[in-house]
Design a protein around this motif. Structure first.
Motif, PDB file in Angstrom:
ATOM      1  N   ARG A 109       2.059  11.602 -10.066  1.00 49.41           N
ATOM      2  CA  ARG A 109       0.913  12.954 -10.055  1.00 49.41           C
ATOM      3  C   ARG A 109       2.172  14.088 -10.044  1.00 49.41           C
ATOM      4  O   ARG A 109       1.676  15.139 -10.748  1.00 49.41           O
ATOM      5  CB  ARG A 109      -0.025  12.890  -8.895  1.00 49.41           C
ATOM      6  N   ALA A 110       2.959  14.226  -9.215  1.00 52.10           N
ATOM      7  CA  ALA A 110       3.861  15.267  -8.837  1.00 52.10           C
ATOM      8  C   ALA A 110       4.779  15.442 -10.245  1.00 52.10           C
ATOM      9  O   ALA A 110       4.893  16.586 -10.646  1.00 52.10           O
ATOM     10  CB  ALA A 110       4.982  15.180  -7.777  1.00 52.10           C
ATOM     11  N   ILE A 111       5.233  14.492 -10.798  1.00 52.43           N
ATOM     12  CA  ILE A 111       5.931  14.655 -12.154  1.00 52.43           C
ATOM     13  C   ILE A 111       5.120  14.989 -12.978  1.00 52.43           C
ATOM     14  O   ILE A 111       5.652  16.054 -13.924  1.00 52.43           O
ATOM     15  CB  ILE A 111       6.340  13.235 -12.486  1.00 52.43           C
TER      16      ILE A 111
ATOM     17  N   THR B 225      -5.168   4.178  -8.457  1.00 54.85           N
ATOM     18  CA  THR B 225      -6.290   4.879  -7.912  1.00 54.85           C
ATOM     19  C   THR B 225      -5.971   6.276  -7.506  1.00 54.85           C
ATOM     20  O   THR B 225      -6.782   6.997  -8.017  1.00 54.85           O
ATOM     21  CB  THR B 225      -6.780   3.934  -6.515  1.00 54.85           C
ATOM     22  N   VAL B 226      -4.775   6.285  -6.964  1.00 57.91           N
ATOM     23  CA  VAL B 226      -4.223   7.970  -6.745  1.00 57.91           C
ATOM     24  C   VAL B 226      -4.275   8.648  -8.070  1.00 57.91           C
ATOM     25  O   VAL B 226      -4.817   9.830  -7.829  1.00 57.91           O
ATOM     26  CB  VAL B 226      -2.958   7.737  -5.890  1.00 57.91           C
ATOM     27  N   ARG B 227      -4.078   8.124  -9.039  1.00 54.00           N
ATOM     28  CA  ARG B 227      -3.833   8.952 -10.261  1.00 54.00           C
ATOM     29  C   ARG B 227      -5.391   9.101 -10.730  1.00 54.00           C
ATOM     30  O   ARG B 227      -5.583  10.115 -11.524  1.00 54.00           O
ATOM     31  CB  ARG B 227      -2.949   7.967 -11.454  1.00 54.00           C
ATOM     32  N   HIS B 228      -6.161   7.972 -10.660  1.00 50.58           N
ATOM     33  CA  HIS B 228      -7.522   8.223 -11.108  1.00 50.58           C
ATOM     34  C   HIS B 228      -8.493   9.295 -10.160  1.00 50.58           C
ATOM     35  O   HIS B 228      -9.334   9.782 -10.900  1.00 50.58           O
ATOM     36  CB  HIS B 228      -8.304   6.847 -11.169  1.00 50.58           C
ATOM     37  N   MET B 229      -7.914   9.135  -9.196  1.00 49.08           N
ATOM     38  CA  MET B 229      -8.865  10.054  -8.330  1.00 49.08           C
ATOM     39  C   MET B 229      -8.796  11.714  -8.640  1.00 49.08           C
ATOM     40  O   MET B 229      -9.577  12.471  -8.495  1.00 49.08           O
ATOM     41  CB  MET B 229      -8.219  10.340  -6.754  1.00 49.08           C
ATOM     42  N   ARG B 230      -7.658  12.061  -9.148  1.00 51.32           N
ATOM     43  CA  ARG B 230      -7.539  13.412  -9.666  1.00 51.32           C
ATOM     44  C   ARG B 230      -8.590  13.716 -11.009  1.00 51.32           C
ATOM     45  O   ARG B 230      -9.160  14.729 -10.869  1.00 51.32           O
ATOM     46  CB  ARG B 230      -6.224  13.346 -10.406  1.00 51.32           C
TER      47      ARG B 230
ATOM     48  N   VAL C 132       0.951  -1.024  -0.138  1.00 51.18           N
ATOM     49  CA  VAL C 132       0.189   0.114   0.092  1.00 51.18           C
ATOM     50  C   VAL C 132       0.887   1.074  -0.139  1.00 51.18           C
ATOM     51  O   VAL C 132       0.554   1.938  -0.746  1.00 51.18           O
ATOM     52  CB  VAL C 132      -1.057   0.015   1.418  1.00 51.18           C
ATOM     53  N   THR C 133       2.025   1.251   0.915  1.00 47.70           N
ATOM     54  CA  THR C 133       2.768   2.372   0.919  1.00 47.70           C
ATOM     55  C   THR C 133       3.485   2.584  -0.357  1.00 47.70           C
ATOM     56  O   THR C 133       3.648   3.757  -0.992  1.00 47.70           O
ATOM     57  CB  THR C 133       3.885   2.186   2.104  1.00 47.70           C
ATOM     58  N   TRP C 134       4.134   1.574  -0.923  1.00 48.59           N
ATOM     59  CA  TRP C 134       4.698   1.760  -2.365  1.00 48.59           C
ATOM     60  C   TRP C 134       3.847   2.012  -3.129  1.00 48.59           C
ATOM     61  O   TRP C 134       4.105   3.197  -3.974  1.00 48.59           O
ATOM     62  CB  TRP C 134       5.084   0.117  -2.878  1.00 48.59           C
ATOM     63  N   GLY C 135       2.615   1.576  -3.432  1.00 47.45           N
ATOM     64  CA  GLY C 135       1.631   2.026  -4.442  1.00 47.45           C
ATOM     65  C   GLY C 135       1.252   3.519  -4.286  1.00 47.45           C
ATOM     66  O   GLY C 135       1.299   4.336  -5.387  1.00 47.45           O
ATOM     67  N   LEU C 136       0.972   4.049  -2.977  1.00 48.10           N
ATOM     68  CA  LEU C 136       0.546   5.271  -2.789  1.00 48.10           C
ATOM     69  C   LEU C 136       1.876   6.349  -3.143  1.00 48.10           C
ATOM     70  O   LEU C 136       1.687   7.362  -3.653  1.00 48.10           O
ATOM     71  CB  LEU C 136       0.323   5.583  -1.109  1.00 48.10           C
ATOM     72  N   SER C 137       3.022   5.759  -2.762  1.00 45.68           N
ATOM     73  CA  SER C 137       4.052   6.748  -3.022  1.00 45.68           C
ATOM     74  C   SER C 137       4.301   6.963  -4.570  1.00 45.68           C
ATOM     75  O   SER C 137       4.699   7.968  -5.038  1.00 45.68           O
ATOM     76  CB  SER C 137       5.418   6.191  -2.346  1.00 45.68           C
TER      77      SER C 137
ATOM     78  N   GLY D 207       1.579   7.687 -18.968  1.00 41.38           N
ATOM     79  CA  GLY D 207       0.605   6.703 -19.226  1.00 41.38           C
ATOM     80  C   GLY D 207       0.324   6.098 -18.002  1.00 41.38           C
ATOM     81  O   GLY D 207       0.867   6.134 -16.931  1.00 41.38           O
ATOM     82  N   ARG D 208      -1.093   5.573 -18.017  1.00 46.20           N
ATOM     83  CA  ARG D 208      -1.637   5.126 -16.658  1.00 46.20           C
ATOM     84  C   ARG D 208      -1.158   4.021 -16.114  1.00 46.20           C
ATOM     85  O   ARG D 208      -1.076   3.629 -14.819  1.00 46.20           O
ATOM     86  CB  ARG D 208      -3.149   5.046 -16.659  1.00 46.20           C
ATOM     87  N   GLY D 209      -0.408   3.030 -16.769  1.00 50.14           N
ATOM     88  CA  GLY D 209      -0.082   1.872 -16.537  1.00 50.14           C
ATOM     89  C   GLY D 209      -0.989   0.744 -16.610  1.00 50.14           C
ATOM     90  O   GLY D 209      -2.207   1.014 -16.585  1.00 50.14           O
TER      91      GLY D 209
END
Lengths: 62, 312
Positions: free
Chosen positions: A46-48, B69-74, A35-40, A57-59
């Motif tokens: 998003r920051a990039i 999910t984090v990216r889709h939330m945007r 979870v931590t890996w994914g959120l980071s 790409g969304r991957g």
């Protein structure tokens, strides 16, 4: 002790079959680590995108 | 190899990360999670028992779906109300699926052609072969149909309307009824939402797949969700189902943390590479080749099973 050795030590009885006994820390790390890996990774990408101004790409998984 | 005896050599880590990169790139390229290829190939290529491949793949999937999910939330593509309501059904399904896998793990050996083979390997190989054949033929047929339409050999038609059985599910008047404003759904039975969650959760808990290939069409055709909302909500659901799945599999000793890390490293980079390449390739051809790839997976699973049988 490096992280790989620590993770291996934490789950050392994985694969022992019926003798396996789940340690609380092992279960917590199993959930918290991905979870931590994914959120980071998600927030980093998003920051990039925000800083560089490109849409990456969304991957996998859509 | 028996489900009860497994040691992962650290020397395999670079190869596992490379394997994760390849599957991640394929997933990113084809726009899917890739769990249905990951688990059988971890068994066929690296000899990792199915129970550990399923548990560890759920860990990898949890990380990847959290990032997505984090990216889709945007983009506001997630119907959180629908996602939260579905979690109860999904969690129950994951638990039942994990218990079935646990029961299979303890079945022991069975005799095939005079050889003693691990029952878990035989049953899971057959289930995966069936799943890969089903998904492969569906993708190949759909891509060929799209290519025929594009070339003008088949008349363009509107989207297929929902069948009467599907419409009956959508309008089922089973209390309690809920409304989902974010998806534009006025009234739908909570039981229908829970049933969709349970079915996909069961597949996730037993096979280590995200279940998007069932949840996505179910959200669009049965509930009537807009496709973009279905995509975002599906990812949100995968994040929770895989987190629950990895926890319950951890209690059963099926999660190898070093394997999870190796796969996460590979798939994180691979998914980005694959997604950047997908912009340069045509849609139907991409799906056609991915369908063919599923059949290659079937052959690999078959060869591995045959080898296990002959080795006894």
């Amino acid at each position: 002790m490096d992280i790989v050795t620590w993770l291996q030590e934490l789950g050392r009885s994985v694969g022992d079959g019926p003798r396996f006994h789940a340690r609380p820390l092992y279960v917590v790390v199993c959930v918290v680590l991905p979870v931590t890996w994914g959120l980071s990774v998600g927030f980093l990408l998003r920051a990039i995108e925000k800083i560089v101004g490109v849409e990456l790409g969304r991957g996998g998984a859509h | 190899m028996s489900a009860g005896e497994f040691v992962l050599g650290l020397g395999n880590l670079p190869y596992l990360a490379l394997f994760g990169l390849l599957i991640g790139a394929l997933g990113g390229f084809f726009g899917v999670g890739g769990g249905f290829l990951m688990v059988p190939l971890l068994n066929a290529v690296f000899g990792i028992p199915y129970n550990i491949a399923v548990g560890s793949d759920l860990g990898q999937m949890c990380g990847m779906s959290a990032a997505a999910t984090v990216r889709h939330m945007r983009f506001g593509n997630i119907d959180f109300r629908l996602g939260v309501l579905m979690i109860a059904g999904t969690a129950s399904g994951v638990e039942v699926g994990a218990q079935v896998l646990e029961a299979l793990k303890h079945v022991g050996k069975m005799a095939i052609l005079g050889h003693s083979v691990d029952s878990l390997t035989v049953i899971m190989s057959l289930v995966y072969a069936a799943l890969l054949i089903f998904l492969g033929q569906a993708m190949v047929r759909e891509s060929l149909r799209t290519m025929r339409r594009a070339s003008g050999r088949t008349q363009l038609t509107a989207e297929a309307p929902a069948s009467p059985a599907v419409l009956r599910l959508r309008t089922a008047n089973l209390w309690p009824m809920v409304s989902l404003p974010a998806s534009g759904i006025e009234r739908v039975s909570l039981w229908v939402i829970l049933a969709i969650g349970f079915a996909t959760g069961f597949l996730s808990g037993m096979l280590g797949v995200g279940g998007g290939f069932i949840r996505m069409p179910a959200l669009v055709y049965i509930l009537g969700c807009p496709t973009v909302v279905a995509v975002g909500t599906d990812l949100f659901e995968i994040m929770f189902s895989s987190a629950y799945g990895v926890a319950t599999h951890a209690f059963k000793g099926n999660v190898h943390l070093v394997l999870v890390i190796a796969l996460l490293m590979g798939t994180t980079i691979g998914a980005q590479l694959g997604a950047s390449f997908t912009r340069k390739a045509g849609g139907p051809w991409v799906r056609f080749w991915f369908g063919c790839l599923a059949f290659v997976g079937v052959i690999m699973v078959g060869v591995k099973l045959l080898t296990s049988v002959l080795r006894g």
